[in-house]
Design an enzyme around this catalytic site. Sequence first.
Site, PDB file in Angstrom:
ATOM      1  N   LYS A   1     -18.393   1.808  -8.174  1.00  0.00           N
ATOM      2  CA  LYS A   1     -19.243   2.620  -8.851  1.00  0.00           C
ATOM      3  C   LYS A   1     -18.526   2.966 -10.259  1.00  0.00           C
ATOM      4  CE  LYS A   1     -22.971   3.182  -6.886  1.00  0.00           C
ATOM      5  NZ  LYS A   1     -24.425   3.213  -7.233  1.00  0.00           N
TER       6      LYS A   1
ATOM      7  N   SER B   1     -25.422  12.681  -6.564  1.00  0.00           N
ATOM      8  CA  SER B   1     -24.654  13.632  -5.388  1.00  0.00           C
ATOM      9  C   SER B   1     -23.575  12.897  -4.678  1.00  0.00           C
ATOM     10  CB  SER B   1     -25.669  13.971  -4.526  1.00  0.00           C
ATOM     11  OG  SER B   1     -26.249  12.897  -3.703  1.00  0.00           O
TER      12      SER B   1
END
Length: 121
Positions: A71, A96
């Site tokens: 990511k 989250s």
Amino acid sequence: MTGACTPAEVEPMLADAIFLPALQAEILQAADRIAPFIRRTPLDGALALSQLGGDEVYLKQENLQHTGSFKLRGAFNKVLSLAPGDRARGVVTASSGNHGAAVAYALRTLGAPGVIFVPAH
């Protein structure tokens, strides 16, 4: 049978011939943009998966990135792609997990403001 393609078969091939070079250029630009900020992670052969699938399988060890996932690549690319004024105004995201960690890391590294909303549940 002549081996000739119908117009319906040719149209997607033409679209690919036009679209793919532009996509490749964008990917290479993104790779150059983020290179100073990410780790070059190894690509290792996966013998068991190769045997299972009947072909060579490799695993890219993105778990070795600064935040533990791939990511980080997207987060840096997006933040670095923002116009300077937009980046200075800050970035807001909700996550989250790995995405939030990656955005937070990119913002801190680049000295840009931002807020990451983390769900309570």
